[in-house]
Write a protein that holds these residues in place. Structure first.
Motif, PDB file in Angstrom:
ATOM      1  N   LEU A   8       7.466 -32.873 -19.170  1.00 14.08           N
ATOM      2  CA  LEU A   8       7.161 -31.777 -20.077  1.00 14.08           C
ATOM      3  C   LEU A   8       6.161 -32.282 -21.105  1.00 14.08           C
ATOM      4  O   LEU A   8       6.426 -33.257 -21.810  1.00 14.08           O
ATOM      5  CB  LEU A   8       8.439 -31.298 -20.779  1.00 14.08           C
ATOM      6  N   LEU A   9       5.001 -31.634 -21.172  1.00 17.60           N
ATOM      7  CA  LEU A   9       3.943 -32.051 -22.083  1.00 17.60           C
ATOM      8  C   LEU A   9       3.680 -30.966 -23.114  1.00 17.60           C
ATOM      9  O   LEU A   9       3.788 -29.784 -22.821  1.00 17.60           O
ATOM     10  CB  LEU A   9       2.639 -32.310 -21.327  1.00 17.60           C
ATOM     11  N   ARG A  10       3.339 -31.389 -24.305  1.00 23.01           N
ATOM     12  CA  ARG A  10       2.909 -30.457 -25.338  1.00 23.01           C
ATOM     13  C   ARG A  10       1.526 -30.901 -25.795  1.00 23.01           C
ATOM     14  O   ARG A  10       1.365 -32.003 -26.305  1.00 23.01           O
ATOM     15  CB  ARG A  10       3.877 -30.456 -26.507  1.00 23.01           C
ATOM     16  N   LEU A  11       0.534 -30.064 -25.584  1.00 27.26           N
ATOM     17  CA  LEU A  11      -0.832 -30.384 -25.979  1.00 27.26           C
ATOM     18  C   LEU A  11      -1.045 -29.938 -27.409  1.00 27.26           C
ATOM     19  O   LEU A  11      -0.720 -28.815 -27.786  1.00 27.26           O
ATOM     20  CB  LEU A  11      -1.830 -29.697 -25.057  1.00 27.26           C
ATOM     21  N   ILE A  12      -1.585 -30.827 -28.208  1.00 23.94           N
ATOM     22  CA  ILE A  12      -1.852 -30.534 -29.609  1.00 23.94           C
ATOM     23  C   ILE A  12      -3.365 -30.469 -29.780  1.00 23.94           C
ATOM     24  O   ILE A  12      -4.067 -31.426 -29.458  1.00 23.94           O
ATOM     25  CB  ILE A  12      -1.245 -31.624 -30.518  1.00 23.94           C
ATOM     26  N   PRO A  13      -3.878 -29.341 -30.275  1.00 21.50           N
ATOM     27  CA  PRO A  13      -5.340 -29.237 -30.415  1.00 21.50           C
ATOM     28  C   PRO A  13      -5.869 -30.179 -31.487  1.00 21.50           C
ATOM     29  O   PRO A  13      -5.160 -30.558 -32.419  1.00 21.50           O
ATOM     30  CB  PRO A  13      -5.550 -27.774 -30.827  1.00 21.50           C
ATOM     31  N   LYS A  14      -7.113 -30.553 -31.320  1.00 23.28           N
ATOM     32  CA  LYS A  14      -7.785 -31.396 -32.301  1.00 23.28           C
ATOM     33  C   LYS A  14      -7.872 -30.617 -33.616  1.00 23.28           C
ATOM     34  O   LYS A  14      -8.199 -29.433 -33.619  1.00 23.28           O
ATOM     35  CB  LYS A  14      -9.192 -31.742 -31.789  1.00 23.28           C
ATOM     36  N   PRO A  15      -7.566 -31.266 -34.748  1.00 24.00           N
ATOM     37  CA  PRO A  15      -7.620 -30.544 -36.023  1.00 24.00           C
ATOM     38  C   PRO A  15      -9.037 -30.075 -36.352  1.00 24.00           C
ATOM     39  O   PRO A  15     -10.017 -30.735 -36.015  1.00 24.00           O
ATOM     40  CB  PRO A  15      -7.135 -31.571 -37.044  1.00 24.00           C
ATOM     41  N   ALA A  16      -9.116 -28.940 -37.018  1.00 24.86           N
ATOM     42  CA  ALA A  16     -10.412 -28.366 -37.378  1.00 24.86           C
ATOM     43  C   ALA A  16     -11.111 -29.174 -38.460  1.00 24.86           C
ATOM     44  O   ALA A  16     -12.336 -29.173 -38.546  1.00 24.86           O
ATOM     45  CB  ALA A  16     -10.212 -26.924 -37.840  1.00 24.86           C
ATOM     46  N   ALA A  17     -10.337 -29.843 -39.296  1.00 27.19           N
ATOM     47  CA  ALA A  17     -10.938 -30.603 -40.397  1.00 27.19           C
ATOM     48  C   ALA A  17     -10.094 -31.822 -40.714  1.00 27.19           C
ATOM     49  O   ALA A  17      -8.885 -31.819 -40.502  1.00 27.19           O
ATOM     50  CB  ALA A  17     -11.057 -29.718 -41.630  1.00 27.19           C
ATOM     51  N   LYS A  18     -10.750 -32.853 -41.198  1.00 27.60           N
ATOM     52  CA  LYS A  18     -10.062 -34.061 -41.677  1.00 27.60           C
ATOM     53  C   LYS A  18     -10.597 -34.382 -43.057  1.00 27.60           C
ATOM     54  O   LYS A  18     -11.762 -34.158 -43.339  1.00 27.60           O
ATOM     55  CB  LYS A  18     -10.313 -35.247 -40.749  1.00 27.60           C
ATOM     56  N   LYS A  19      -9.730 -34.922 -43.886  1.00 22.02           N
ATOM     57  CA  LYS A  19     -10.126 -35.314 -45.232  1.00 22.02           C
ATOM     58  C   LYS A  19      -9.564 -36.701 -45.483  1.00 22.02           C
ATOM     59  O   LYS A  19      -8.374 -36.933 -45.291  1.00 22.02           O
ATOM     60  CB  LYS A  19      -9.568 -34.316 -46.243  1.00 22.02           C
TER      61      LYS A  19
END
Length: 126
Positions: free
Chosen positions: A32-43
């Motif tokens: 069972l995999l859960r894909l996490i999208p790349k964050p829109a912004a990093k600070k």
């Protein structure tokens, strides 16, 4: 094999134990995999402190405020000098302690809502 903890560094790694057993520990029948999208912004922020106690209190306040940074590194004066002598990355050398923080999320949130760290006493952000 996975873990819902933000940081899980204690104990045995069941994943590595399972892989290292070369099939003698068991057989995988379902994944069972859960894909996490790349964050829109990093600070990324660097906060410097004249007293190490202030830096430690800031870490406690960040955690108490339920802010979960991607990275939260605490460096004392000796560590700051060692890192700077080795890597020459421009760390400030005129402080007793330094916090390196990185968060991710939605870009527009950063534009309209300042991070909670800016409101903590004894903090100088760079």
């Amino acid at each position: 094999m996975g873990n819902k903890c933000v940081k899980d560094v204690a104990g045995y790694s069941l994943k590595d134990l399972f892989i290292g057993s070369e099939g003698t520990f068991g057989i995988i029948t379902k994944v069972l995999l859960r894909l996490i999208p790349k964050p829109a912004a990093k600070k990324t922020m660097v906060a410097t402190f004249a007293r190490m106690d202030d830096a430690a209190e800031t870490v406690s306040a960040i955690i108490a405020g339920q802010v979960i940074p991607c990275t939260l590194e605490f460096l004392d004066r000796t560590t700051i000098r060692c890192v700077e002598d080795f890597a020459h990355i421009g760390l400030p050398l005129d402080c007793e302690a330094l916090l390196l923080m990185e968060t991710d999320g939605i870009r527009r949130w950063w534009l309209r809502k300042p991070p909670k760290w800016k409101r903590l006493p004894g903090t100088s952000l760079h």
